[in-house]
Scaffold this motif. Structure first.
Motif, mmCIF file in Angstrom:
data_model
loop_
_atom_site.group_PDB
_atom_site.id
_atom_site.type_symbol
_atom_site.label_atom_id
_atom_site.label_comp_id
_atom_site.label_asym_id
_atom_site.label_seq_id
_atom_site.Cartn_x
_atom_site.Cartn_y
_atom_site.Cartn_z
ATOM 1 N N UNK A 1 17.405 45.411 55.630
ATOM 2 C CA UNK A 1 18.405 44.393 55.955
ATOM 3 C C UNK A 1 19.406 44.203 54.813
ATOM 4 N N UNK A 2 18.940 44.228 53.586
ATOM 5 C CA UNK A 2 19.845 44.075 52.435
ATOM 6 C C UNK A 2 20.899 45.177 52.460
ATOM 7 N N UNK A 3 20.465 46.399 52.757
ATOM 8 C CA UNK A 3 21.398 47.527 52.789
ATOM 9 C C UNK A 3 22.429 47.312 53.887
ATOM 10 N N UNK A 4 21.982 46.902 55.063
ATOM 11 C CA UNK A 4 22.902 46.625 56.174
ATOM 12 C C UNK A 4 23.921 45.550 55.791
ATOM 13 N N UNK B 1 30.588 50.435 49.127
ATOM 14 C CA UNK B 1 30.105 51.195 47.976
ATOM 15 C C UNK B 1 28.772 50.624 47.474
ATOM 16 N N UNK B 2 28.636 49.297 47.489
ATOM 17 C CA UNK B 2 27.369 48.672 47.101
ATOM 18 C C UNK B 2 26.285 49.082 48.094
ATOM 19 N N UNK B 3 26.609 49.076 49.369
ATOM 20 C CA UNK B 3 25.653 49.500 50.396
ATOM 21 C C UNK B 3 25.176 50.922 50.185
ATOM 22 N N UNK C 1 19.993 44.687 38.326
ATOM 23 C CA UNK C 1 19.304 43.475 38.758
ATOM 24 C C UNK C 1 20.155 42.990 39.922
ATOM 25 N N UNK C 2 19.528 42.746 41.045
ATOM 26 C CA UNK C 2 20.276 42.457 42.267
ATOM 27 C C UNK C 2 19.698 41.229 42.950
ATOM 28 N N UNK C 3 20.600 40.342 43.368
ATOM 29 C CA UNK C 3 20.162 39.144 44.099
ATOM 30 C C UNK C 3 21.229 38.754 45.102
ATOM 31 N N UNK C 4 20.807 38.406 46.307
ATOM 32 C CA UNK C 4 21.767 37.985 47.332
ATOM 33 C C UNK C 4 22.489 36.707 46.950
#
Length: 170
Positions: free
Chosen positions: A90-93, A102-104, A138-141
């Motif tokens: 889901x994060x990728x979508x 590009x982030x996806x 480091x990744x956070x929604x």
């Protein structure tokens, strides 16, 4: 790197922002026993990659590392490490839309090494070509986009610096 991890462990326990196990508190260590070379190679084979040298070094020091506070992810044990697309597609979508595709694309190939089922993750992104280097995110929604680090050591230095600032402000 071992020294950095020890300092982070000691500062986290001194700050007491989290509830640590009795063993962690007594040993002043948020890590676990090291991963074996066989475990590392088996995981690399399963993922079809070779980890960067510094991540292999990390695993040879500790096979996982508890979050030192509520804004850093727990670094997972080697048996939990996988491609993000296998853990949370889901994060990728969500990041594969116009303007941020590009982030996806980066997330699509990323390996989640920290923060499974947490608000923030730590990702390793393999190079696409021989002249590229591994990326450390480091990744956070809740924090728009990615926070890129030069390598694992620079990430740990930043964590330690932040923790020292917290102690000084108390």
């Amino acid at each position: 790197m071992n020294s950095l991890l020890k300092q982070i462990s000691e500062k986290a326990i001194a700050l007491g922002d989290f509830e640590f196990t009795q063993e962690q508190t007594e040993n002043k260590w948020l890590g676990t026993k090291p991963a074996s070379e066989a475990e590392i190679k088996l995981t690399e084979k399963r993922l079809g990659i070779e980890f960067p040298t510094d991540f292999r070094q990390f695993l040879s020091i500790t096979n996982g590392f508890s979050a030192p506070n509520d804004i850093e992810p727990t670094l997972e044990s080697i048996n939990k490490i996988d491609f993000l697309k296998n853990i949370d597609s889901y994060i990728i979508e969500a990041y594969s839309v116009d303007g941020i595709e590009n982030i996806g694309k980066q997330l699509e190939q990323s390996i989640i090494v920290g923060g499974i089922n947490q608000e923030q993750q730590f990702l390793l992104i393999p190079p696409n070509s021989t002249n590229e280097k591994w990326k450390y995110w480091k990744f956070a929604n809740w924090h728009p986009g990615e926070e890129e680090h030069k390598n694992l050591e620079s990430y740990f230095k930043e964590v330690l610096s932040f923790m020292k600032e917290q102690i000084e402000s108390e």
